[in-house]
Design a protein around this motif. Structure first.
Motif, PDB file in Angstrom:
ATOM      1  N   PRO A 179      44.711  41.980  44.872  1.00  0.00           N
ATOM      2  CA  PRO A 179      45.249  42.311  43.551  1.00  0.00           C
ATOM      3  C   PRO A 179      46.167  43.545  43.564  1.00  0.00           C
ATOM      4  CG  PRO A 179      42.952  41.735  43.361  1.00  0.00           C
ATOM      5  CD  PRO A 179      43.274  41.739  44.835  1.00  0.00           C
ATOM      6  N   CYS A 216      39.192  42.031  49.508  1.00  0.00           N
ATOM      7  CA  CYS A 216      38.918  41.751  48.103  1.00  0.00           C
ATOM      8  C   CYS A 216      37.934  40.599  48.024  1.00  0.00           C
ATOM      9  CB  CYS A 216      40.201  41.389  47.368  1.00  0.00           C
ATOM     10  SG  CYS A 216      39.930  40.787  45.689  1.00  0.00           S
ATOM     11  N   VAL A 217      36.888  40.742  47.218  1.00  0.00           N
ATOM     12  CA  VAL A 217      35.892  39.676  47.136  1.00  0.00           C
ATOM     13  C   VAL A 217      36.439  38.437  46.443  1.00  0.00           C
ATOM     14  CG1 VAL A 217      33.833  41.102  47.261  1.00  0.00           C
ATOM     15  CG2 VAL A 217      34.952  40.758  45.055  1.00  0.00           C
ATOM     16  N   CYS A 259      41.693  47.432  38.467  1.00  0.00           N
ATOM     17  CA  CYS A 259      41.967  46.040  38.796  1.00  0.00           C
ATOM     18  C   CYS A 259      41.780  45.145  37.578  1.00  0.00           C
ATOM     19  CB  CYS A 259      41.039  45.594  39.926  1.00  0.00           C
ATOM     20  SG  CYS A 259      41.328  43.901  40.422  1.00  0.00           S
ATOM     21  N   CYS A 273      34.558  48.424  45.646  1.00  0.00           N
ATOM     22  CA  CYS A 273      36.000  48.345  45.794  1.00  0.00           C
ATOM     23  C   CYS A 273      36.659  49.561  45.157  1.00  0.00           C
ATOM     24  CB  CYS A 273      36.535  47.074  45.131  1.00  0.00           C
ATOM     25  SG  CYS A 273      38.331  47.019  45.150  1.00  0.00           S
ATOM     26  N   CYS A 333      32.376  43.340  42.618  1.00  0.00           N
ATOM     27  CA  CYS A 333      33.264  44.333  43.223  1.00  0.00           C
ATOM     28  C   CYS A 333      32.581  45.678  43.400  1.00  0.00           C
ATOM     29  CB  CYS A 333      34.508  44.509  42.372  1.00  0.00           C
ATOM     30  SG  CYS A 333      35.281  42.945  41.961  1.00  0.00           S
TER      31      CYS A 333
HETATM   32  S1  SF4 Z   1      37.331  43.466  45.022  1.00  0.00           S
HETATM   33 FE1  SF4 Z   1      37.301  43.190  42.835  1.00  0.00          FE
HETATM   34  S2  SF4 Z   1      38.075  45.051  42.002  1.00  0.00           S
HETATM   35 FE2  SF4 Z   1      38.588  45.054  44.134  1.00  0.00          FE
HETATM   36  S3  SF4 Z   1      40.578  44.192  44.190  1.00  0.00           S
HETATM   37 FE3  SF4 Z   1      39.246  42.509  44.472  1.00  0.00          FE
HETATM   38  S4  SF4 Z   1      38.905  41.747  42.424  1.00  0.00           S
HETATM   39 FE4  SF4 Z   1      39.807  43.718  42.201  1.00  0.00          FE
END
Ligand code: SF4
Lengths: 690, 313
Positions: free
Chosen positions: A571, A641-642, A616, A610, A623
């Protein structure tokens, strides 16, 4: 710069004052002195004029704790009797000097250039006068009227204070809120008093403390040469002058008064210095010897860790192919001598740069790109060092290489170009000197040979009149020209790897393109590789083969440039692309550019989950767990990123600016409490995106 | 550059002129007419009036000043009211004393101060803090007190140096140096401390400049970065600081001359002020200003010459 609120300022001042033991001691001493001297008649064992002929010129005794003078007068009593007058009249100098200096500075800052020039001229003249001699002439005219003399001394000293305060007054005067106040119809006087003066408060107090000290010294000096308060009134300077007559027979006499005077001056200075200490000065680029020793310890620790790993057999020290840079799990942190747990600025960064390729390190400022780049040359700023991992280069781990051994790498194997070409060149030396000295050092050439080489290098970086440029000083050439010179300087040791820290950011758009094509040509011709730090995806698209997107101190996505730009998975990469006018393909150019709300979190505020979560658009409860860097579904890159795969499948984009406020997750500072996004908010995100 | 020099020269002249007017006015505000001062107590009012008329004391101030300025321009600063000696000649004898004192103190302060300041900035850590504390102490010590301690240590306890007095250079260079030693050291204590602070700050500022990183990135040896490039960059504010310090030390010589019984300008100011010797006060103020302004001018031009930006323009 936020408007310095009065309350915040007092808090700051108090903090700095109480944080300095010297200043606290000084405050205590001054307060004690004032109280003692004001209450002197109540407790002093002797009157100042009491003469004890049984104890003339005595040292300390039970009756006379600090001894007596040539007339048998008690020194302790006289010191404290003189204190109030000394402190009080020094305050006159402070009030007149600092008051006048501040008023002049505010006047000059507020009333335009003509007034400023006029006032500055007058103060320059005042500062170049022999002040002491003039004060003595004043005493000739008005007699030893100490308050008046001290006031005139204040006038003479106001010039220096004006000089100290002017710069700050001017910068306060040019603040936006001052313009706003002008629009609101606030007059110049109102602006000065309401908006400029509060901002100056700390500097004014610092100056007051320092002038107080100088005033005391000068006053004592005057009394010493016979221009003190009328006899028999005691004064510190007069008492020391009395003592000087008896160095031979009663050396003790000069000790108490001198010590009290010195302590008082020391106190005022300590207070001034504690308040005036710059909160966080920029770090030197060449660390002090003490800091270099600190750094050497950090380097040795990494080397030891690497050796241990090797012994246990789980080291990944495959030296790699020659000319390939392999960064493995690099971390950089603030030195913390005591506990060894300084804040980490960069964590677990890994990437490879093949010979003849360009790697882009992309991200907003504060993401650790520059720290990562500088660690490649061992040029991290003072107080920051690599804390772990490997920088493998030609079979050597540069992260574990002592500074003196790095000297053979710097310039010869790995070179640096920095952001601001003007500031990267030494303003005191000509371009020719800087280039030839570098060439001679790095290539072992003689003077004339190096001179010729400098000439041809400048031509190589596209400078037509190299001969003329060699003779100029950096301030005489344009920014684009200076960057070419900086490139030539970087090339002078024929490096295999060039680290370029935002090399085009400070330049005009047309010049940017020229410098980029110059770099591209150099990569092609010389086969060197480049690590390019940039926040500009246009630059990435233009010149980079590989990209590593960095966010909050680690890599969030990497891979081949084409893959990343066409199929971003993280993202943050999506957001960067959506926010960059140049990176959007013309056909898919959105009508509105997206922004990324909030700011990169400070290293000390990084969450365990994260690090991008607070900003985000897709953040969810998953996250909050630490997110690993995993192979990306697009190409051979990695992504952290999950939701990467999910987003890719659903083909979601980072939305443009005026996203309804509710759609964005709270951007509360990640450090405070849990950034647990409420479930319904999460679903709002999903719904809006759908 | 030529224009710059001309401008500065003009400003220096203006400064001296302003001080001359100021000194003139101050002298006229002194208690007692020159006649009264010259003839001393017990003189008849008639005699005093007569002498005042002779000296032109009752003329309009402007014409008195014009007369003084005309004479001064020809090197005649008048005669002392107390003993009738030529003020120009007297000051000419005294100037070398103060000049040696102030120059010696300035040079010593500059050498010690720059060494201490550079060491503090370059070494950092504990040594930096130790030097900082030491320098802070020196700044707070009154020069006259330090002077007495030196007299006690070096002249009373061990007679390494003469306690007081001045030996002209022409008489004996060696004794001249010895007679200057204590007063020069006394003055230099505070001066060195100030210059050390200025130097440390300027060196740190220089080391924060980005070009230092460029130098490191091209494998410039540390000593060269410190003592060629950083010191060169820091030299501008350091020289400016030394110029400022010279003014302070020149003033400080009043105290040193009193303490060490040296027949310099400072002593002349002190005695002529105490005896209300109007023309002498006026003369010495103007001469002191000329010296200080001239030295400043030279040092300022030196600073500008050190700065390529100004040199080139
Ligand atoms: S892990 Fe979650 S918060 Fe981090 S970039 Fe991915 S979607 Fe966004």
């Amino acid at each position: 710069m936020p408007r310095p609120g009065r309350a915040a300022l007092t808090r700051l001042s108090r903090h700095r004052l109480l944080g300095s033991p010297g200043a606290v001691a000084g405050l205590v001493w001054l307060a004690a002195l004032v109280i003692a001297s004001l209450t002197a008649p109540l407790w002093l064992p002797f009157k100042t004029e009491d003469q004890d002929f049984t104890a003339v010129l005595s040292g300390p005794t039970a009756a006379h704790w600090l001894g007596t003078d040539e007339l048998g007068r008690d020194i302790l009593s006289r010191i404290f009797a003189a204190a109030a007058g000394t402190l009080g009249t020094s305050m006159i100098t402070v009030i007149v000097g600092v008051g006048l200096g501040t008023i002049l500075a505010m006047l000059a800052a507020g009333a335009g250039e003509r007034t400023e020039t006029a006032i500055s001229r007058v103060t320059e003249v005042m500062m170049s006068l022999p002040g002491t001699v003039i004060i003595l002439a004043v005493i000739g005219a008005v007699g030893t009227n100490i308050p008046l003399v001290m006031a005139i001394l204040g006038i003479l000293m106001s010039a220096g204070i004006y000089r100290v305060i002017l710069g700050q007054a001017k910068s306060l005067q040019s603040q936006l809120y001052v313009d706003a106040a002008k629009v609101d119809g606030l007059g110049p006087l109102g602006i000065s008093v309401r908006h400029v003066l509060p901002g100056l408060a700390n500097t004014v107090v610092v100056q007051a403390a320092l002038i107080f000290a100088v005033g005391m010294l000068i006053q004592a000096g005057l009394a010493f040469i016979g221009f003190g308060p009328p006899i028999p009134q005691p004064s510190w300077g007069g008492m020391i002058q009395g003592a000087s007559q008896h160095v031979y027979d009663a050396p003790w006499m000069m000790v108490p008064t001198g010590a009290v005077l010195a302590l008082t001056v020391l106190s005022a200075n300590a207070i001034g210095n504690a308040l005036g200490k710059a909160p966080n000065a920029a770090a030197p680029h060449l660390p002090s010897a003490a800091d270099r020793r600190q750094r050497a310890k950090a380097v040795a620790a990494i080397a030891a860790a690497a050796r241990d790993a090797e012994e246990t057999g789980d080291a990944g020290t495959d030296a790699g192919a020659k000319g390939t840079l392999s960064v493995r799990n690099l971390s950089v942190g603030v030195d913390n001598a005591g506990t060894g747990t300084g804040v980490q600025l960069v964590t677990g960064v890994s990437f490879d740069v093949e010979p003849g390729t360009v790697l882009g390190l992309v991200g907003e400022s504060g993401c650790g790109k520059t720290m990562t780049a500088l660690s490649l040359l061992g040029l991290l700023p003072s107080g920051v060092s690599a804390t772990g991992g490997q920088i493998l280069w030609n079979g050597r781990n540069l992260a574990a290489t002592p500074d003196k051994d790095m000297q053979s790498v710097r310039g010869r194997e790995i070179a640096l170009i920095s952001q601001e070409p003007m500031r990267a060149l030494d303003p005191m030396f000509t371009v020719g000197y800087q280039l030839t000295a570098t060439i001679r050092r790095l290539r072992g050439m003689g003077r004339s040979e190096a001179r010729a080489e400098a000439h041809s290098l400048l031509e190589k970086v596209g400078i037509v009149d190299a001969g003329r440029i060699l003779k100029t000083y950096p301030h005489q050439i344009s920014g684009g020209m200076a960057q070419r010179v900086a490139v030539a300087l970087a090339l002078s040791g024929r490096p295999k790897l060039l680290v370029a820290d935002e090399p085009t950011t400070a330049l005009d758009v047309t010049v940017q393109a020229e410098i980029l094509s110059l770099l591209r040509a150099l990569v092609k011709d010389t086969g060197m590789s480049v690590v390019m730090v940039t926040h500009d995806l246009g630059v990435v698209a233009d010149i980079c083969d590989q990209v590593a997107v960095m966010y909050a101190g680690h890599v969030v996505e990497n891979g081949r440039t084409a893959a990343i730009l066409d199929n971003p998975r993280h993202p943050y990469t999506l957001a960067l692309l959506a926010a960059d006018p140049h990176a959007n393909h013309a056909d898919s150019m959105p009508e509105r550019l997206a922004t990324i709300s909030g700011q990169v979190p400070q290293p000390k505020d990084w969450p365990a989950g994260c690090r991008f979560a607070a900003r985000c658009q897709f953040a969810g409860s998953a996250c909050l767990e630490p997110v690993p860097l995993l192979p990306s579904s697009a190409g051979d890159g990695l992504v952290r990123c999950v939701k990467a795969d999910q987003l890719a499948i659903e083909g979601m984009d980072w939305l443009a600016t005026d996203v309804p406020a509710g759609r964005l997750l709270p951007v509360s500072p990640v450090s405070s409490a849990t950034p647990e996004p409420a479930p319904e908010q999460d679903s709002i995100v999903e719904k809006d995106l759908a | 550059m030529a224009l710059f020099v001309a401008k500065r020269l003009l400003m220096a002249l203006a400064t001296v002129l302003v001080v001359a007017v100021l000194a003139f006015l101050l002298v006229h505000a002194m208690p007692g007419s020159p006649g009264a001062v010259s003839l001393g107590a017990g003189a008849s009012q008639d005699a005093i009036d007569q002498l005042n008329r002779q000296l032109g004391w009752n003329d309009p101030l402007v014409s008195q000043f014009a007369r003084w300025l005309g004479d001064a321009a020809q090197g005649n600063l008048g005669v002392s009211l107390i003993d009738g000696r030529s003020i120009t000649a007297d000051l000419a004898n005294r100037l070398p004393v103060t000049a040696s004192l102030a120059a010696g103190a300035t040079i010593l302060s500059a050498v010690l101060g720059v060494a201490l300041g550079v060491t503090a900035a370059v070494r950092g850590g504990l040594l930096d803090r130790a030097i900082g504390g030491f320098v802070g102490l020196l700044v707070a010590l009154p020069a006259f007190w330090v002077g007495i301690i030196f007299v006690y240590l070096f002249a009373v306890q061990s007679s390494v140096f003469p306690a007081t007095g001045y030996v002209p250079f022409e008489v004996s260079p060696q004794d001249w140096a010895l007679s200057l030693a204590l007063p020069v050291i006394t003055l230099a204590v505070g001066g060195a401390a100030f210059i050390a602070r200025q130097t440390r700050a300027s060196m740190l500022e220089a080391l924060q400049q980005e070009h230092i990183r460029t130098l490191r990135a091209t494998a410039t040896p540390t000593w060269k970065i410190l003592y060629v490039h950083a010191l060169r960059y820091a030299s501008l504010p350091i020289v400016a600081g030394i110029a400022l310090q010279f003014i302070g030390l020149f003033g400080g010589s009043v105290i040193a001359e009193q303490l060490f019984a040296m027949p310099g300008l400072g002593q002349a100011v002190q005695t002529s002020v105490s005896t209300h010797d109007a023309p002498a006060v006026q003369g010495v103020v103007v001469i002191a200003t000329v010296v200080v302004v001239a030295v400043n001018l030279v040092l300022e031009l030196a600073t500008k010459f050190l700065d390529p930006k100004l040199r080139a323009s």
